[in-house]
Motif scaffolding. Structure first.
Motif, PDB file in Angstrom:
ATOM      1  N   GLU A  63       0.843  -1.183   0.000  1.00 43.47           N
ATOM      2  CA  GLU A  63       0.000   0.000   0.000  1.00 43.47           C
ATOM      3  C   GLU A  63       0.885   1.242   0.000  1.00 43.47           C
ATOM      4  N   VAL A  64       0.668   2.139  -0.986  1.00 43.05           N
ATOM      5  CA  VAL A  64       1.489   3.346  -1.086  1.00 43.05           C
ATOM      6  C   VAL A  64       0.626   4.562  -1.403  1.00 43.05           C
ATOM      7  N   THR A  65       1.225   5.726  -1.240  1.00 43.65           N
ATOM      8  CA  THR A  65       0.670   6.986  -1.728  1.00 43.65           C
ATOM      9  C   THR A  65       1.471   7.408  -2.959  1.00 43.65           C
ATOM     10  N   GLU A  66       1.051   8.474  -3.614  1.00 38.91           N
ATOM     11  CA  GLU A  66       1.815   8.986  -4.749  1.00 38.91           C
ATOM     12  C   GLU A  66       3.247   9.319  -4.340  1.00 38.91           C
ATOM     13  N   GLN A  67       3.402   9.968  -3.179  1.00 40.36           N
ATOM     14  CA  GLN A  67       4.741  10.309  -2.719  1.00 40.36           C
ATOM     15  C   GLN A  67       5.568   9.061  -2.454  1.00 40.36           C
ATOM     16  N   GLY A  68       4.923   8.035  -1.894  1.00 40.95           N
ATOM     17  CA  GLY A  68       5.635   6.791  -1.634  1.00 40.95           C
ATOM     18  C   GLY A  68       6.129   6.134  -2.914  1.00 40.95           C
ATOM     19  N   ALA A  69       5.322   6.189  -3.976  1.00 42.93           N
ATOM     20  CA  ALA A  69       5.736   5.606  -5.251  1.00 42.93           C
ATOM     21  C   ALA A  69       6.895   6.392  -5.859  1.00 42.93           C
ATOM     22  N   VAL A  70       6.852   7.718  -5.742  1.00 43.00           N
ATOM     23  CA  VAL A  70       7.957   8.545  -6.240  1.00 43.00           C
ATOM     24  C   VAL A  70       9.227   8.262  -5.438  1.00 43.00           C
ATOM     25  N   ASP A  71       9.091   8.181  -4.126  1.00 42.85           N
ATOM     26  CA  ASP A  71      10.250   7.899  -3.277  1.00 42.85           C
ATOM     27  C   ASP A  71      10.876   6.552  -3.613  1.00 42.85           C
ATOM     28  N   ARG A  72      10.034   5.579  -3.951  1.00 43.18           N
ATOM     29  CA  ARG A  72      10.546   4.252  -4.323  1.00 43.18           C
ATOM     30  C   ARG A  72      11.496   4.372  -5.509  1.00 43.18           C
ATOM     31  N   VAL A  73      11.132   5.153  -6.496  1.00 44.93           N
ATOM     32  CA  VAL A  73      11.993   5.358  -7.658  1.00 44.93           C
ATOM     33  C   VAL A  73      13.253   6.113  -7.258  1.00 44.93           C
ATOM     34  N   PHE A  74      13.105   7.121  -6.433  1.00 44.83           N
ATOM     35  CA  PHE A  74      14.237   7.975  -6.066  1.00 44.83           C
ATOM     36  C   PHE A  74      15.217   7.290  -5.116  1.00 44.83           C
ATOM     37  N   SER A  75      14.846   6.135  -4.588  1.00 38.20           N
ATOM     38  CA  SER A  75      15.773   5.392  -3.727  1.00 38.20           C
ATOM     39  C   SER A  75      16.775   4.582  -4.536  1.00 38.20           C
ATOM     40  N   LYS A  76      16.617   4.538  -5.845  1.00 39.75           N
ATOM     41  CA  LYS A  76      17.523   3.774  -6.696  1.00 39.75           C
ATOM     42  C   LYS A  76      18.845   4.523  -6.853  1.00 39.75           C
ATOM     43  N   SER A  77      19.939   3.779  -6.814  1.00 41.00           N
ATOM     44  CA  SER A  77      21.260   4.405  -6.826  1.00 41.00           C
ATOM     45  C   SER A  77      21.479   5.262  -8.058  1.00 41.00           C
ATOM     46  N   TYR A  78      21.025   4.790  -9.212  1.00 41.03           N
ATOM     47  CA  TYR A  78      21.286   5.547 -10.440  1.00 41.03           C
ATOM     48  C   TYR A  78      20.402   6.782 -10.554  1.00 41.03           C
ATOM     49  N   ILE A  79      19.293   6.841  -9.828  1.00 47.12           N
ATOM     50  CA  ILE A  79      18.489   8.063  -9.775  1.00 47.12           C
ATOM     51  C   ILE A  79      19.124   9.044  -8.790  1.00 47.12           C
ATOM     52  N   THR A  80      19.644   8.524  -7.687  1.00 43.84           N
ATOM     53  CA  THR A  80      20.377   9.366  -6.739  1.00 43.84           C
ATOM     54  C   THR A  80      21.534  10.080  -7.424  1.00 43.84           C
ATOM     55  N   ALA A  81      22.133   9.420  -8.432  1.00 41.97           N
ATOM     56  CA  ALA A  81      23.304   9.980  -9.105  1.00 41.97           C
ATOM     57  C   ALA A  81      22.959  11.088 -10.098  1.00 41.97           C
ATOM     58  N   LEU A  82      21.675  11.287 -10.410  1.00 41.34           N
ATOM     59  CA  LEU A  82      21.283  12.313 -11.372  1.00 41.34           C
ATOM     60  C   LEU A  82      21.475  13.720 -10.803  1.00 41.34           C
ATOM     61  N   SER A  83      21.515  14.694 -11.690  1.00 40.15           N
ATOM     62  CA  SER A  83      21.569  16.098 -11.261  1.00 40.15           C
ATOM     63  C   SER A  83      20.208  16.519 -10.719  1.00 40.15           C
ATOM     64  N   ASP A  84      20.185  17.624  -9.993  1.00 37.89           N
ATOM     65  CA  ASP A  84      18.918  18.132  -9.451  1.00 37.89           C
ATOM     66  C   ASP A  84      17.909  18.406 -10.567  1.00 37.89           C
ATOM     67  N   ASP A  85      18.376  18.951 -11.665  1.00 36.20           N
ATOM     68  CA  ASP A  85      17.482  19.272 -12.777  1.00 36.20           C
ATOM     69  C   ASP A  85      16.904  17.995 -13.391  1.00 36.20           C
ATOM     70  N   GLU A  86      17.752  16.992 -13.570  1.00 34.69           N
ATOM     71  CA  GLU A  86      17.274  15.720 -14.132  1.00 34.69           C
ATOM     72  C   GLU A  86      16.254  15.054 -13.212  1.00 34.69           C
ATOM     73  N   ARG A  87      16.505  15.101 -11.911  1.00 32.27           N
ATOM     74  CA  ARG A  87      15.553  14.497 -10.963  1.00 32.27           C
ATOM     75  C   ARG A  87      14.227  15.247 -10.964  1.00 32.27           C
ATOM     76  N   ALA A  88      14.275  16.578 -11.076  1.00 34.26           N
ATOM     77  CA  ALA A  88      13.044  17.375 -11.094  1.00 34.26           C
ATOM     78  C   ALA A  88      12.194  17.033 -12.318  1.00 34.26           C
TER      79      ALA A  88
END
Length: 308
Positions: free
Chosen positions: A243-268
């Motif tokens: 069970e997740v919320t929209e924020q939880g689903a976004v956070d799930r993606v952002f916990s990935k190492s290769y997403i962490t490595a992106l620039s602030d602009d790319e993540r936005a």
């Protein structure tokens, strides 16, 4: 910063550095506690299957010792400790993790929890489970030869890339004869349209990292050196949802190492796209639409082999 060793593969250094960013300490990065908060646990049925490979001990004193490689912040460890069959079968869990940020997260989220186990160097009451978290890698495990009753790698072994044999030899070194080795992964279920679209949006940023879905680690089965020490791996699949919320689903993606490595602009830019997909919600199943919670579907793949 994560420590490095001579001749360390580039993807190993990448994982250590970027998973440290999603660790628990604000002093390490702005991605405080993200991994531990966003990642799913593991289905109890999969834990039951893993524990069933251990013999039931004749007394509390001869319960099993398990080594967990790539333990992260302890998500699998906590799922194991929470399972009702664990105390009867397991005496100690040695958790091995190369990332400084993840080890810090383990200390706070797992050893600092309220599960009724003891940390390193503390006494363990009869029936309790001792847990310690130490620095190490798949290839450099700080335990003795033939000393362990099980090795588990949860959401981690794919980081061996296309050269898994050094890790295979290391795991074989520490296991007792006939002892089980378990590999387990959670994977977002592509059969659900909005999840498939989400994966299409973020998997393009993998940047050559050896993800589980690519199966690079399976090259070990093509090598005689694997079959010299292990038997056939049995695969079992489990389907479930979180069970997740929209924020939880976004956070799930952002916990990935290769997403962490992106620039602030790319993540936005990625976040905007992710939210559009989730809000459109093709095939999304609401749990409580008013509260904004819905099903995030997973499959869990479990592989088990035994030391010869």
């Amino acid at each position: 910063m994560a420590s490095t060793t001579a001749n360390e593969p580039a993807h190993t250094t990448f994982a250590k550095e970027n998973f440290s960013k999603s660790g628990p300490s604000p002093s390490l990065s702005p991605f405080s506690r993200l991994y531990d908060r966003a990642r799913p646990s593991y289905p109890p049925s999969a834990i039951s299957h893993i524990l069933s490979t251990l013999p039931f001990p004749s007394s509390p004193s001869n319960r099993a010792t398990i080594v967990e490689l790539g333990s992260g912040t302890g998500l699998f460890t906590r799922a194991l400790l929470s399972h009702p069959d664990t105390r009867g079968k397991v005496k100690k869990i040695v958790c091995v993790e190369p990332s400084e940020g993840m080890r810090e997260g383990f200390e706070k989220a797992t050893l600092g929890g309220a599960f009724g186990w003891a940390g390193q160097g503390e006494g363990v009451e009869e029936g309790g489970v001792e847990v310690e978290c130490v620095e190490g890698t798949f290839e450099d495990v700080p335990v003795g030869d033939g000393s362990e009753d099980m090795v588990v790698c949860a959401q981690a072994f794919h980081w061996t890339g296309s050269n898994p044999l050094p890790a295979v030899r290391s795991i074989a070194r520490i296991l007792r004869p006939s002892a089980p080795w378990a590999l387990i992964w959670n994977l977002e279920d592509r059969s659900v349209p909005w999840i498939a679209q989400l994966r299409d949006a973020y998997e393009q940023f993998e940047a050559g990292t050896p993800q589980y879905r690519l199966g690079l680690w399976k090259t070990m089965w093509d090598q005689e050196a694997y079959w010299d020490v292990f038997g056939e791996m049995e695969k079992t699949e489990f389907t479930w949802m979180k069970e997740v919320t929209e924020q939880g689903a976004v956070d799930r993606v952002f916990s990935k190492s290769y997403i962490t490595a992106l620039s602030d602009d790319e993540r936005a830019k990625l976040e905007t796209k992710l939210r559009e997909i989730i809000q459109r919600g093709d095939g999304k199943k609401w749990i409580d639409e008013k509260a904004g919670t819905f099903e995030y579907d997973y499959t869990t793949d479990l592989f088990i082999a035994r030391r010869k």
